[in-house]
Design an enzyme around this catalytic site. Structure first.
Site, mmCIF file in Angstrom:
data_model
loop_
_atom_site.group_PDB
_atom_site.id
_atom_site.type_symbol
_atom_site.label_atom_id
_atom_site.label_comp_id
_atom_site.label_asym_id
_atom_site.label_seq_id
_atom_site.Cartn_x
_atom_site.Cartn_y
_atom_site.Cartn_z
ATOM 1 N NE ARG A 127 -3.417 -2.373 2.409
ATOM 2 C CZ ARG A 127 -2.939 -4.107 1.983
ATOM 3 N NH1 ARG A 127 -1.514 -4.236 2.323
ATOM 4 N NH2 ARG A 127 -3.331 -4.989 2.632
ATOM 5 C CB THR A 128 3.445 2.416 1.938
ATOM 6 O OG1 THR A 128 2.669 2.447 3.312
ATOM 7 C CG2 THR A 128 3.971 4.392 2.772
ATOM 8 C CE LYS A 141 26.171 -5.168 -5.993
ATOM 9 N NZ LYS A 141 26.536 -3.988 -7.574
ATOM 10 N NE ARG A 183 7.625 0.712 5.045
ATOM 11 C CZ ARG A 183 6.188 0.595 5.283
ATOM 12 N NH1 ARG A 183 5.435 -0.820 4.803
ATOM 13 N NH2 ARG A 183 4.668 1.123 5.593
ATOM 14 C CG HIS A 238 3.219 4.657 8.667
ATOM 15 N ND1 HIS A 238 3.491 5.301 7.688
ATOM 16 C CD2 HIS A 238 3.445 3.383 7.834
ATOM 17 C CE1 HIS A 238 3.551 4.463 6.426
ATOM 18 N NE2 HIS A 238 2.379 3.636 6.370
#
Length: 296
Positions: free
Chosen positions: A48-49, A76, A98, A126
């Site tokens: 969703r985000t 890496k 995020r 959030h």
């Protein structure tokens, strides 16, 4: 959301209202941010985000690039900060981040000059989820001030709960947290909201019931005895919902664990469930944030 005043929240929500209507038209695009670059930098899975930020950027005319940790040089051995500074050097205008660690987004913001937008950092916050939730509630019930909102479930591990607590308190709503003792955050008495371990008492006469996902990935030994026991005591079903107001909104930030925190019959009740409305409002709320940060 912590520290954001009511006038700023209202300004964002008012701007988002404009995009709700625009997004329902055949031509959903504007040119307000044409030529600007948005990078979605996600270190956790998201449907969703990330999708809504991508849609928000593209509908504003932005060039949008999605990067996941698995496909980046972090796999890496590159550090988070080096990755962010590399993207910043490419003259990105905004970077949506995020990350599983609280404070990671703030660190990036301090070391780069691009606009950094928090799409969820650990169990901290959030903020755009709280904005889209507020937009959903305001459109459905006409206001935020004076409403009674119950936030139920895994409060201890929920960044959604924290951002909503800050926003709803700022906007004059009354918040009650409902959770089993193992999922109630330490220091909850200092949150400035009501709290209870009794689901029925917590839902008494509320206007909004906001359920939360059980976040097994963050529990670190603090969890639930069994899914069956949890649903019996804290899963939202018709019996528990009957303690709320007759027209109480049902909300959930997703993804839902049906039969764990919410019953399918309740989640899919088209007369009361605002869960899909939340998804729609997510695009508009994120458009508003981008426009107000980057617009002329």
């Amino acid at each position: 959301m912590e520290g954001i005043d009511a006038s700023t929240i209202t300004r964002i929500l008012d701007k988002a209202e404009e995009y709700v209507e625009k997004n329902r038209q055949v031509d959903k695009k504007s040119k307000s941010l044409t030529g600007r670059t948005l990078i979605n930098l996600f270190f956790e899975n998201s449907t969703r985000t990330r999708t809504s930020f991508e849609l928000a950027g593209k509908r504003l005319g932005m060039d949008v690039i999605n990067i996941s940790a698995q496909a980046s040089s972090i796999s890496k051995g590159e550090t988070l900060l080096d990755t962010a500074m590399t993207l910043n050097a490419m003259q990105a205008d905004a970077i949506v981040v995020r990350h599983p660690s609280a404070g990671a987004v703030q660190l990036i913001a301090e070391k780069t000059n691009a606009h950094i937008i928090n799409a969820g950092d650990g169990a901290h916050e959030h903020p755009t989820q709280a904005l889209l939730d507020a937009l959903t509630i305001r459109r459905k019930l006409g206001k935020l001030e004076g409403l009674k909102v119950a936030i139920c479930g895994d409060i201890a591990n929920s960044r959604v709960a924290r951002s909503n607590i800050y926003l709803l308190k700022t906007m004059g709503a009354e918040v009650t947290l409902v959770a089993p003792p193992t999922l109630m955050p330490t220091g909850v008495a200092g949150f400035g909201v009501k709290h209870t371990i009794d689901m029925r008492a917590g839902l008494k006469d509320v206007d909004v019931v906001m359920m939360l996902r059980i976040q097994h990935e963050r529990m670190a030994g603090r969890g639930i005895a069994s899914v069956r026991d949890y649903f019996h005591s804290y899963g939202l079903d018709r019996t528990k919902l009957s303690f709320a107001k007759d027209n109480a909104l049902i909300m959930h930030p997703g993804p839902m664990n049906r039969g764990v925190e919410i019953d399918t019959d309740v989640a899919d009740d088209i007369s009361r469930s605002a869960i899909l409305d939340q998804v729609e409002m997510g695009v508009a709320a994120r458009q508003a944030v981008l426009e107000l940060l980057l617009g002329s």
